[in-house]
Design an enzyme around this catalytic site. Structure first.
Site, PDB file in Angstrom:
ATOM      1  N   CYS A 179     -27.799  60.659 -11.304  1.00  0.00           N
ATOM      2  CA  CYS A 179     -26.825  60.085 -12.230  1.00  0.00           C
ATOM      3  C   CYS A 179     -27.055  58.579 -12.378  1.00  0.00           C
ATOM      4  O   CYS A 179     -27.119  57.859 -11.385  1.00  0.00           O
ATOM      5  CB  CYS A 179     -25.409  60.346 -11.731  1.00  0.00           C
ATOM      6  SG  CYS A 179     -24.137  59.779 -12.869  1.00  0.00           S
TER       7      CYS A 179
ATOM      8  N   ASP B  71     -36.054  65.846 -22.326  1.00  0.00           N
ATOM      9  CA  ASP B  71     -36.595  66.063 -23.663  1.00  0.00           C
ATOM     10  C   ASP B  71     -37.007  67.501 -23.933  1.00  0.00           C
ATOM     11  O   ASP B  71     -37.969  67.758 -24.676  1.00  0.00           O
ATOM     12  CB  ASP B  71     -37.779  65.124 -23.933  1.00  0.00           C
ATOM     13  CG  ASP B  71     -37.366  63.655 -23.979  1.00  0.00           C
ATOM     14  OD1 ASP B  71     -36.144  63.387 -23.961  1.00  0.00           O
ATOM     15  OD2 ASP B  71     -38.254  62.791 -24.018  1.00  0.00           O
TER      16      ASP B  71
END
Length: 381
Positions: free
Chosen positions: A113, A219
């Site tokens: 994170c 991606d």
């Protein structure tokens, strides 16, 4: 398809066969029980669908919001929970509670994170820089979960920034301490979600970590992206986050691709409308109609991305308040509009690179195993 060669093998994580080797990444405010169920309805029940990030301290203190967030659906197996912490003691206690009360079948540890409220506590993507502390936290979770046979996996980023790369050490340490798999989001914390993921780092991690599966993240916005990632990096599976926003049927496309079958064509707008309505029903069941339909609003732009829907109807859908209103509004969408080519473009947050907020003196000694100040209670990322 030749690019499916590496991906056709299922993953073995503990006692669980993950087939196809696809994982829904935990996303704050997104991967609640309703969204996970929707993704499972399109994909394989044997893939992993991970709940929102949960803090170890919140589990130990039985924070009411956190305890609701770790709700799993009837028949949802394996139940995958992502756990975050900066303290080996609270991590061990949280893992003991989770497995002792049979609250999850798989624990994924968050060391990726990048948000400031997490990294400023030394957590998330900041923590692997402290190699000994990272080792202690992974060891604590694995040992606590081991008696119940609950596998622990570890997810992390390339590093804090280009000058402080941590992923190769993190992968080796996690495997040494008994993690059943590792996953790499191929960006630094400083990149956040901007720019392009560096898939070559996934390939280097796969070369460095040979005794547990290595998963790639970053991606993957289409099934073809997933096949290409596996072909280019040799990774053992893919973790999908933003690519499935407003597109839970992506898991069906991934299942077909990883099994060497033709990838289904994208749905027409009428089919998207049916999925959107189903999502609303599931959220209403989970959160109550008022809160659930308000929660659905943030998904509207993702579901309608690329479709030529009028501005007035878009605005109305973004302000929908009831299931009856939702049903009426989706009924006004043109059901015959084809799925747009632009829908495979990046979706969700992207933003810009930014300096990573760290505790004072954090970069001084990577071998320092001192536990940072008390971790945040805020689950969800």
């Amino acid at each position: 398809m030749s690019t499916a060669l590496h991906a056709t093998k299922p993953l073995k994580i503990g006692q669980y066969l993950v087939d196809p080797a696809v994982v829904l990444a935990p996303m704050a405010g997104i991967t609640n029980v309703a969204f996970r169920q929707l993704c499972r309805e399109f994909g394989s029940s044997s893939s992993l669908y991970v709940c929102e990030m949960i803090t170890a301290r919140a589990v130990v203190e039985r924070d009411s919001k956190t305890m609701q967030m770790i709700t799993f659906g009837e028949g949802e197996r394996p139940r995958s929970m992502q756990l975050y912490g900066v303290d080996p003691t609270s991590m061990a206690e949280a893992a003991r509670i989770i497995v002792g009360e049979d609250r999850a079948d798989h624990i994924d540890m968050n060391f990726g994170c990048p948000v400031p409220k997490v990294t400023r506590k030394g957590g998330g993507a900041a923590l692997p820089y402290k190699r000994q502390l990272f080792r202690r936290i992974v060891r604590a979770a694995v040992k606590a979960a081991e008696p119940a046979g609950v596998p622990v996996t570890v997810k992390f980023r390339i590093g804090i920034d280009d000058d402080h790369l941590t992923y190769l050490d993190a992968g080796r340490i996690a495997a040494d301490e008994g993690a059943q798999a590792v996953a790499l989001h191929a960006r630094t914390a400083a990149q956040r979600y901007s720019g392009r993921a560096d898939w070559s780092a996934i390939a280097r991690l796969k070369e460095a970590v040979t005794d547990v599966p290595v998963l790639g993240n970053g991606d993957v916005f289409s099934a073809r992206d997933a096949l290409r990632m596996v072909a280019e990096t040799g990774c053992d599976g893919v973790v999908v986050g933003r690519g499935c926003l407003g597109r839970p049927w992506l898991f069906g496309e991934l299942q077909a691709a990883f099994r060497g079958e033709p990838i289904p064509a994208g749905p027409r707008l009428g089919q998207v409308a049916e999925v959107l309505l189903r999502h609303g029903v599931l959220l209403a069941d989970f959160l109550g109609e008022d809160k659930g339909i308000r929660d659905l609003r943030k998904h509207m732009a993702w579901y309608l991305k690329g479709f030529p829907v009028g501005a007035e109807l878009r605005r109305s859908l973004a302000m929908v308040s009831t299931l009856v209103e939702l049903e009426d509004l989706v009924g006004r969408l043109d059901p015959d509009l084809p799925f747009p080519d632009s829908a495979d473009e990046p979706r969700g947050r992207q933003g810009s690179p930014a300096r990573v907020v760290l505790p004072e003196g954090w970069l001084a000694d990577p071998e320092d195993a001192m536990v940072p100040d008390a971790e945040d209670m805020h689950s969800g990322g």
